[in-house]
Design an enzyme around this catalytic site. Sequence first.
Site, mmCIF file in Angstrom:
data_model
loop_
_atom_site.group_PDB
_atom_site.id
_atom_site.type_symbol
_atom_site.label_atom_id
_atom_site.label_comp_id
_atom_site.label_asym_id
_atom_site.label_seq_id
_atom_site.Cartn_x
_atom_site.Cartn_y
_atom_site.Cartn_z
ATOM 1 N N GLU A 199 12.608 -7.165 -7.610
ATOM 2 C CA GLU A 199 12.460 -5.932 -7.134
ATOM 3 C C GLU A 199 13.798 -5.372 -6.356
ATOM 4 O O GLU A 199 14.074 -4.274 -6.467
ATOM 5 C CB GLU A 199 11.099 -5.553 -6.557
ATOM 6 C CG GLU A 199 9.773 -5.824 -7.300
ATOM 7 C CD GLU A 199 8.441 -5.825 -6.466
ATOM 8 O OE1 GLU A 199 8.303 -6.786 -6.120
ATOM 9 O OE2 GLU A 199 7.687 -4.859 -6.477
ATOM 10 N N HIS A 208 4.081 -0.903 -8.236
ATOM 11 C CA HIS A 208 5.070 -2.175 -8.465
ATOM 12 C C HIS A 208 6.150 -1.318 -9.648
ATOM 13 O O HIS A 208 6.439 -2.260 -10.497
ATOM 14 C CB HIS A 208 4.213 -3.271 -9.058
ATOM 15 C CG HIS A 208 3.372 -3.988 -8.287
ATOM 16 N ND1 HIS A 208 2.071 -4.389 -8.492
ATOM 17 C CD2 HIS A 208 3.678 -4.277 -6.901
ATOM 18 C CE1 HIS A 208 1.726 -5.220 -7.429
ATOM 19 N NE2 HIS A 208 2.485 -5.038 -6.518
#
Length: 389
Positions: free
Chosen positions: A367, A163
């Site tokens: 993201e 992540h």
Amino acid sequence: MLNSGSSSVKYRLLDMAVAERDPGRARLASGVVERIGEEGGAADHAEALRRVAEELAARGLGLDSPALAAVGHRVVHGGTRFTAPTPVTDEVLAAIEELVPLAPLHNPANITGIRVARALRPDLPQVAVFDTAFHATIPEAAARYAIDAATADRFGIRRYGFHGTSHAHVSRATAALLGKEPAEVNVIVLHLGNGASASAVRGGVCVDTSMGLTPLEGLVMGTRSGDVDPAVVFHLERVGGLGTDEIDDLLNKRSGLLGLCGANDMREIDRRMAEGDASARLAFDVYAHRLRRYIGAFTAVLGRVDALAFTAGVGENSAAVRAAALDGLEGLGYVLDPVRNAVRSSAARLVSGAGSRTAVAVVPTDEELEIARDTYALARTRTEPEDRR
Ligand code: ADP
């Protein structure tokens, strides 16, 4: 940017000139092609990417457009070799392939996505952006497992963390919310989505994270156990007669919230708790207890914490999880304002109370934007002559 998973390809086309001024308005197109390899879905990744190209062309944004500057690819595992976004070459692709044993579920799909995109537009810069890269700065004391060093080195066993694009984006956005530079602040980021991970970021540099060799370690997740005693594995093998693949499946796909109560969606768990369901309550309590443990641990790792940020599906939306995560942590400097915490909003915002030593924030992750930014920055420096940089 393309995020090629095992059964889906997500894409987003961004206008980077707009993204630098107003990220909220930069999206030209986005979508997902799902159920790759299943009935009714795309036969394989090549067909999925052809569908992406068709969807874009239908909106007048064809892959053949000269305005297309680069394609950014999410790659899950960069090992110790890739510590920054990297332009894709044959050699880089071969190195990503060598990392498949570390991420057998993820890297193969990422590689296929890169191959197909290169074939479609061989002239375009393709950039690999690694989930592990932001964690490459974690010091050895936090990255090493205390196992035989020669064995660990031989098999690449260490904490890599995942992540990373989210932790990078959110830690910077949290500094901005405080009106500070990333270098000035220490931040704990709690990325709570289907997968969940915590990171400790000191002055913009990641110094610890909860995920490890794989995304299985750490917090309780939708279907992953997070931390367990490794001896659970031997016990299941010796006493339970389970094979390695079965245990892998158990811990990755049938554990976490799902394993504890049969549901992996926090909204359903909320609903069931309200109806008095005991297993949903237990799942929530285990989830929250693990969060408090990591908040305590990372508070100690950082020494001084300026902000704690909640992000991703659960972190951004569940006031109940945020409240439970900080319950009883006043002594560590964390106080929530219940009214601010209950407000629903898609904006980055502070939810801490008056007596809080640490700013508590809810900061939406992005993201895709982070990958596009990394990609564009690299494509631009590589295609512009030296004197125009
Ligand atoms: P992924 O890891 O798949 O990117 P997300 O960050 O989108 O996951 O998070 C998905 C999770 O967010 C869902 O499983 C759900 O439990 C949770 N979630 C989404 N909306 C809410 C909400 N309003 N309240 C509580 N949880 C939510």
